[in-house]
Write a protein that holds these residues in place. Sequence first.
Motif, mmCIF file in Angstrom:
data_model
loop_
_atom_site.group_PDB
_atom_site.id
_atom_site.type_symbol
_atom_site.label_atom_id
_atom_site.label_comp_id
_atom_site.label_asym_id
_atom_site.label_seq_id
_atom_site.Cartn_x
_atom_site.Cartn_y
_atom_site.Cartn_z
ATOM 1 N N ALA A 20 -3.790 10.627 13.211
ATOM 2 C CA ALA A 20 -4.057 10.056 14.480
ATOM 3 C C ALA A 20 -5.514 10.174 15.056
ATOM 4 C CB ALA A 20 -3.109 10.762 15.438
ATOM 5 N N GLN A 21 -6.049 11.030 14.421
ATOM 6 C CA GLN A 21 -7.582 11.475 14.711
ATOM 7 C C GLN A 21 -8.218 10.447 13.913
ATOM 8 O OE1 GLN A 21 -7.592 15.476 14.044
ATOM 9 N NE2 GLN A 21 -7.884 15.985 16.442
ATOM 10 N N VAL A 22 -7.971 10.217 12.736
ATOM 11 C CA VAL A 22 -8.652 9.105 11.747
ATOM 12 C C VAL A 22 -8.648 7.871 12.246
ATOM 13 C CG1 VAL A 22 -8.611 8.064 9.624
ATOM 14 C CG2 VAL A 22 -8.633 10.333 9.709
ATOM 15 N N VAL A 25 -3.513 4.157 -1.479
ATOM 16 C CA VAL A 25 -4.826 3.840 -1.225
ATOM 17 C C VAL A 25 -4.913 2.305 -2.008
ATOM 18 C CG1 VAL A 25 -7.065 4.353 -2.280
ATOM 19 C CG2 VAL A 25 -5.555 5.991 -1.410
ATOM 20 N N VAL A 26 -4.349 1.949 -3.069
ATOM 21 C CA VAL A 26 -4.510 0.423 -3.625
ATOM 22 C C VAL A 26 -3.795 -0.345 -2.320
ATOM 23 C CG1 VAL A 26 -3.655 -1.125 -5.402
ATOM 24 C CG2 VAL A 26 -4.214 1.233 -5.944
ATOM 25 N N GLY A 27 -2.879 -0.154 -1.785
ATOM 26 C CA GLY A 27 -2.154 -0.661 -0.676
ATOM 27 C C GLY A 27 -3.418 -1.149 0.556
ATOM 28 N N VAL A 28 -4.257 -0.051 0.720
ATOM 29 C CA VAL A 28 -5.395 -0.045 1.624
ATOM 30 C C VAL A 28 -6.302 -1.408 1.336
ATOM 31 C CG1 VAL A 28 -7.254 1.187 2.779
ATOM 32 C CG2 VAL A 28 -5.045 2.001 2.704
ATOM 33 N N GLY A 29 -6.487 -0.969 0.003
ATOM 34 C CA GLY A 29 -7.588 -2.156 -0.680
ATOM 35 C C GLY A 29 -7.102 -3.612 -0.489
ATOM 36 N N ALA A 30 -5.709 -3.706 -0.819
ATOM 37 C CA ALA A 30 -5.015 -4.910 -0.732
ATOM 38 C C ALA A 30 -5.290 -5.612 0.623
ATOM 39 C CB ALA A 30 -3.671 -4.967 -1.423
ATOM 40 N N LEU A 31 -4.860 -4.522 1.535
ATOM 41 C CA LEU A 31 -4.874 -4.983 3.024
ATOM 42 C C LEU A 31 -6.156 -5.373 3.614
ATOM 43 C CD1 LEU A 31 -2.057 -2.620 4.855
ATOM 44 C CD2 LEU A 31 -2.204 -5.113 4.462
ATOM 45 N N SER A 32 -7.180 -4.796 3.017
ATOM 46 C CA SER A 32 -8.711 -5.027 3.547
ATOM 47 C C SER A 32 -9.138 -6.279 3.198
ATOM 48 C CB SER A 32 -9.479 -3.802 3.097
ATOM 49 O OG SER A 32 -9.651 -4.203 1.650
ATOM 50 N N THR A 33 -8.748 -6.912 2.105
ATOM 51 C CA THR A 33 -9.047 -8.218 1.704
ATOM 52 C C THR A 33 -8.501 -9.184 2.731
ATOM 53 O OG1 THR A 33 -7.026 -8.660 0.412
ATOM 54 C CG2 THR A 33 -8.974 -7.650 -0.729
ATOM 55 N N GLY A 34 -7.510 -8.971 3.526
ATOM 56 C CA GLY A 34 -7.100 -9.762 4.718
ATOM 57 C C GLY A 34 -7.501 -9.337 6.261
ATOM 58 N N VAL A 71 -3.666 0.669 9.784
ATOM 59 C CA VAL A 71 -2.354 0.393 9.209
ATOM 60 C C VAL A 71 -1.949 1.589 8.439
ATOM 61 C CG1 VAL A 71 -0.693 -0.834 7.784
ATOM 62 C CG2 VAL A 71 -2.249 -2.079 9.382
ATOM 63 N N PHE A 72 -2.881 1.962 7.362
ATOM 64 C CA PHE A 72 -2.509 3.283 6.632
ATOM 65 C C PHE A 72 -1.997 4.575 7.710
ATOM 66 C CE2 PHE A 72 -3.895 7.250 4.736
ATOM 67 C CZ PHE A 72 -3.210 7.154 3.513
#
Length: 392
Positions: free
Chosen positions: A279-281, A343-352, A361-362
């Motif tokens: 939550a802090q992040v 983490v790969v999911g974060v990378g994929a989401l970051s493209t859009g 979201v993470f």
Amino acid sequence: MLWYAAAAFVFAVGMAGTTLPTPLYGLYRQELGFGELMVTVVFAVYAVGVIVALLVAGDFSDKLGRRPVLFAALALSAASAGCFLLEGGLPLLFSGRLLSGFAAGLFSGAATAAVLELAPRGSGGFAATAANMGGLGCGPLLAGLLAQYAPRPLILPFAAHLVLLAVAFALTLALPETVRPPRPRPALRPRGMEVPREVRPVFVPAGLACFTGFAVFGLFTAVSPGFVSGTLHIGNLAVSGAIVFSVFCASLVGQSLTGRFGAPVALPLGCLGLVVGMAQVGLSLLLSSLVVLVTGAVTGGIGQGLAFRSALTAVSARAPEEHRGGTISALFVVAYLGISLPVVGVGALSTGLGLRNAGLVFSGCVVVLASAVGAQLWRTRKAEAAALATAG
């Protein structure tokens, strides 16, 4: 001589190499021209290497001795550093991370056992944990400082690590062997993993807690430098390295506190720490605040440490002795899936969505998962304490 301290140094040097590239990913992005998604994929290759090593060679040091496996791990670490020194594109980056994962998988079993067996009674567990987490934290700190304040930022960190590996190799030569390999030597077969039926009620929530905690590790070791430079607009690589260092140091603190609460209470408390930390992040990304990000790193790290050590305690205590090794290997596999897939999911989401929104979201997903797991563990803490007392 304090042989266990020498073994702990070897362990720490080996694990430092696995996180050394963390503050350097931004430089690789500039040089090679790839995006945040590729950063996370390069990072995830490391976890694949760890999982393969755990499944294939998790018990090789029991059959061959600790020192031969430590030599193999040190050689793989040196080969990984060599790939980064010769870096000419993505293939060598992938190779370096994969070799680093193989090395970490071998170190996890052989070095931990060596420290435990060489240490005075009662001090080995903390020494092994300190070496593991301390090494993981010192890698990005060393790389960040050298990359920021010394020349050749993509060369000097790995050259320095090769020097440290040479010292570790010499110490390993001098270490006494703590295992007498059986004669005739048994065949080396993949260890695999297994979760006996009686362990599954505690393994599932403990595994989910480990998955979530290691996902937080993955976020900080793969993506947080992008947060620092892109969202907080801080280009100092030493700062990025120090933030990752703080996560691992906080995890060590959390692990050291587990004994005060006992595993049944420490496990849901660890989940609470993960909830508050993430939550802090998320708040730090909304406010573009370095202070809140560091606070979240420390809180989340303590939560991860509490959750991980208590999960390991609960699962190993409930597992039958003849299946304990395979059960613990299964827990580590779940943990390393957590450090890679989200983490790969974060990378994929970051493209859009962009890296900042992907991070939000993470953070939200971790808060939801850790809250659900923590609530379940809190409800069952008394029953689990009784089961642990019976197992003990």
